[in-house]
Design a protein around this motif. Structure first.
Motif, PDB file in Angstrom:
ATOM      1  N   ASP A 165       2.490  -9.601  -5.504  1.00 22.62           N
ATOM      2  CA  ASP A 165       1.290  -8.761  -5.582  1.00 22.62           C
ATOM      3  C   ASP A 165       1.645  -7.371  -6.087  1.00 22.62           C
ATOM      4  O   ASP A 165       0.932  -6.784  -6.908  1.00 22.62           O
ATOM      5  N   LEU A 166       2.747  -6.825  -5.566  1.00 18.46           N
ATOM      6  CA  LEU A 166       3.162  -5.482  -5.962  1.00 18.46           C
ATOM      7  C   LEU A 166       3.525  -5.423  -7.439  1.00 18.46           C
ATOM      8  O   LEU A 166       3.175  -4.467  -8.138  1.00 18.46           O
ATOM      9  N   ILE A 167       4.221  -6.441  -7.919  1.00 17.21           N
ATOM     10  CA  ILE A 167       4.574  -6.474  -9.346  1.00 17.21           C
ATOM     11  C   ILE A 167       3.321  -6.437 -10.210  1.00 17.21           C
ATOM     12  O   ILE A 167       3.244  -5.702 -11.193  1.00 17.21           O
ATOM     13  N   GLN A 168       2.320  -7.212  -9.834  1.00 16.60           N
ATOM     14  CA  GLN A 168       1.065  -7.224 -10.589  1.00 16.60           C
ATOM     15  C   GLN A 168       0.403  -5.848 -10.572  1.00 16.60           C
ATOM     16  O   GLN A 168      -0.089  -5.367 -11.607  1.00 16.60           O
ATOM     17  N   ASP A 169       0.384  -5.211  -9.405  1.00 16.52           N
ATOM     18  CA  ASP A 169      -0.236  -3.884  -9.286  1.00 16.52           C
ATOM     19  C   ASP A 169       0.509  -2.847 -10.122  1.00 16.52           C
ATOM     20  O   ASP A 169      -0.110  -2.010 -10.792  1.00 16.52           O
ATOM     21  N   ILE A 170       1.830  -2.893 -10.077  1.00 16.99           N
ATOM     22  CA  ILE A 170       2.631  -1.932 -10.847  1.00 16.99           C
ATOM     23  C   ILE A 170       2.406  -2.134 -12.337  1.00 16.99           C
ATOM     24  O   ILE A 170       2.223  -1.165 -13.085  1.00 16.99           O
ATOM     25  N   ALA A 182       0.827  -1.213   0.000  1.00 16.27           N
ATOM     26  CA  ALA A 182       0.000   0.000   0.000  1.00 16.27           C
ATOM     27  C   ALA A 182       0.859   1.260   0.000  1.00 16.27           C
ATOM     28  O   ALA A 182       0.631   2.186  -0.800  1.00 16.27           O
ATOM     29  N   ASP A 183       1.863   1.320   0.884  1.00 19.76           N
ATOM     30  CA  ASP A 183       2.731   2.493   0.933  1.00 19.76           C
ATOM     31  C   ASP A 183       3.566   2.608  -0.333  1.00 19.76           C
ATOM     32  O   ASP A 183       3.872   3.717  -0.791  1.00 19.76           O
ATOM     33  N   ALA A 184       3.939   1.464  -0.897  1.00 17.62           N
ATOM     34  CA  ALA A 184       4.719   1.492  -2.132  1.00 17.62           C
ATOM     35  C   ALA A 184       3.926   2.114  -3.272  1.00 17.62           C
ATOM     36  O   ALA A 184       4.428   2.972  -4.004  1.00 17.62           O
ATOM     37  N   LEU A 185       2.671   1.709  -3.426  1.00 16.31           N
ATOM     38  CA  LEU A 185       1.840   2.250  -4.506  1.00 16.31           C
ATOM     39  C   LEU A 185       1.614   3.744  -4.341  1.00 16.31           C
ATOM     40  O   LEU A 185       1.664   4.505  -5.318  1.00 16.31           O
ATOM     41  N   THR A 186       1.391   4.162  -3.105  1.00 15.71           N
ATOM     42  CA  THR A 186       1.213   5.595  -2.835  1.00 15.71           C
ATOM     43  C   THR A 186       2.493   6.355  -3.144  1.00 15.71           C
ATOM     44  O   THR A 186       2.471   7.419  -3.777  1.00 15.71           O
ATOM     45  N   GLY A 187       3.629   5.808  -2.708  1.00 16.53           N
ATOM     46  CA  GLY A 187       4.906   6.470  -2.936  1.00 16.53           C
ATOM     47  C   GLY A 187       5.292   6.527  -4.396  1.00 16.53           C
ATOM     48  O   GLY A 187       5.833   7.524  -4.877  1.00 16.53           O
ATOM     49  N   ILE A 188       5.031   5.456  -5.123  1.00 14.48           N
ATOM     50  CA  ILE A 188       5.343   5.428  -6.551  1.00 14.48           C
ATOM     51  C   ILE A 188       4.530   6.474  -7.304  1.00 14.48           C
ATOM     52  O   ILE A 188       5.050   7.180  -8.176  1.00 14.48           O
ATOM     53  N   GLU A 189       3.254   6.581  -6.959  1.00 18.39           N
ATOM     54  CA  GLU A 189       2.405   7.585  -7.616  1.00 18.39           C
ATOM     55  C   GLU A 189       2.901   8.996  -7.321  1.00 18.39           C
ATOM     56  O   GLU A 189       2.869   9.865  -8.194  1.00 18.39           O
ATOM     57  N   ARG A 190       3.384   9.209  -6.103  1.00 16.91           N
ATOM     58  CA  ARG A 190       3.818  10.551  -5.703  1.00 16.91           C
ATOM     59  C   ARG A 190       5.175  10.935  -6.305  1.00 16.91           C
ATOM     60  O   ARG A 190       5.383  12.078  -6.703  1.00 16.91           O
ATOM     61  N   THR A 191       6.095   9.978  -6.390  1.00 23.67           N
ATOM     62  CA  THR A 191       7.473  10.299  -6.785  1.00 23.67           C
ATOM     63  C   THR A 191       7.790  10.033  -8.256  1.00 23.67           C
ATOM     64  O   THR A 191       8.809  10.509  -8.759  1.00 23.67           O
ATOM     65  N   ASN A 192       6.957   9.247  -8.929  1.00 20.67           N
ATOM     66  CA  ASN A 192       7.139   8.973 -10.353  1.00 20.67           C
ATOM     67  C   ASN A 192       8.560   8.479 -10.666  1.00 20.67           C
ATOM     68  O   ASN A 192       9.305   9.094 -11.420  1.00 20.67           O
TER      69      ASN A 192
END
Length: 215
Positions: free
Chosen positions: A64-69, A37-47
């Motif tokens: 799971d994270l790889i699939q989401d990304i 969850a924090d990774a997805l939020t951080g990735i969206e914020r920092t690009n």
């Protein structure tokens, strides 16, 4: 300056890796996280240009994270950095869309080389993995029939986790985990849960792969 986002649940390793990356000319860590969850939020914020993902994360899995990304940012580069044996996971994560796989027992120079290779649009894998992919598997591993979620559960079983502990780690109910375990047993053609538990332990220890290679 290439922006690197690190997703790793061990704080000492995470901070150490961030230090190595920031010391390298042309690379800069733009954010870190220890869960999906924090990774997805951080990735969206920092690009970022590249995300370094550990397969073992708090409350979930790097799979799971790889699939989401891949769903949200299909062009974003992903490099997997994990303690798990590359022979068991590299092919799976590369098929999922990651661009490289490095084991944690490698030195920082290897990790930095992998990061730069992936940033250049190439795939990074050890010679051991490349040879396996080029030669193909004479005999498939029994775990090849498992889904990404099932392979997570199989790994956790082999590490000695109970059904309740796996449910807590993956944010699922014990009943759901037990259903997955039953499906795993069926897919792998195992006669009992006890045999499944034994196979998972052997697989984690590397015994199962040795038997498959010998076959």
């Amino acid at each position: 300056m290439a922006r690197i986002f690190i997703v790793e649940d061990h704080p000492i390793y995470r901070e150490g890796l961030a230090g190595y990356v920031n010391e390298e000319p042309g690379l800069q860590v733009c954010g870190v996280a220890d869960n999906v969850a924090d990774a997805l939020t951080g990735i969206e914020r920092t690009n970022p240009h590249l995300v370094v993902v550990d397969l073992q994360l708090k409350g979930s899995s790097g799979l799971d994270l790889i699939q989401d990304i891949r769903y949200r940012w299909p062009e974003l580069h992903i490099l997997v950095l994990s303690m798990y044996d590359e022979i068991r996971y590299a092919d799976r994560v590369l098929r999922m869309g990651a661009r490289g796989y490095v084991m944690k027992d490698k030195g920082p120079e290897t990790v930095l080389k992998a990061i730069k290779t992936v940033l250049q649009g190439e795939v990074y894998a050890s010679q051991r993995v490349k040879d396996q992919l080029l030669m193909g598997k004479v005999e498939k591993s029994p775990t090849d029939v498992l889904t990404d979620r099932e392979i997570q559960i199989f790994q956790l079983l082999g590490e000695g986790n109970t059904v309740a502990e796996i449910a807590e780690q993956l944010n699922r109910s014990p009943k759901t985990i037990q259903n997955h375990i039953d499906h795993i047993r069926t897919r792998m053609h195992l006669k009992s849960r006890q045999e499944l538990y034994q196979k998972s332990k052997e697989w984690v220890l590397g015994l199962g792969e040795a038997e498959d290679d010998a076959g």
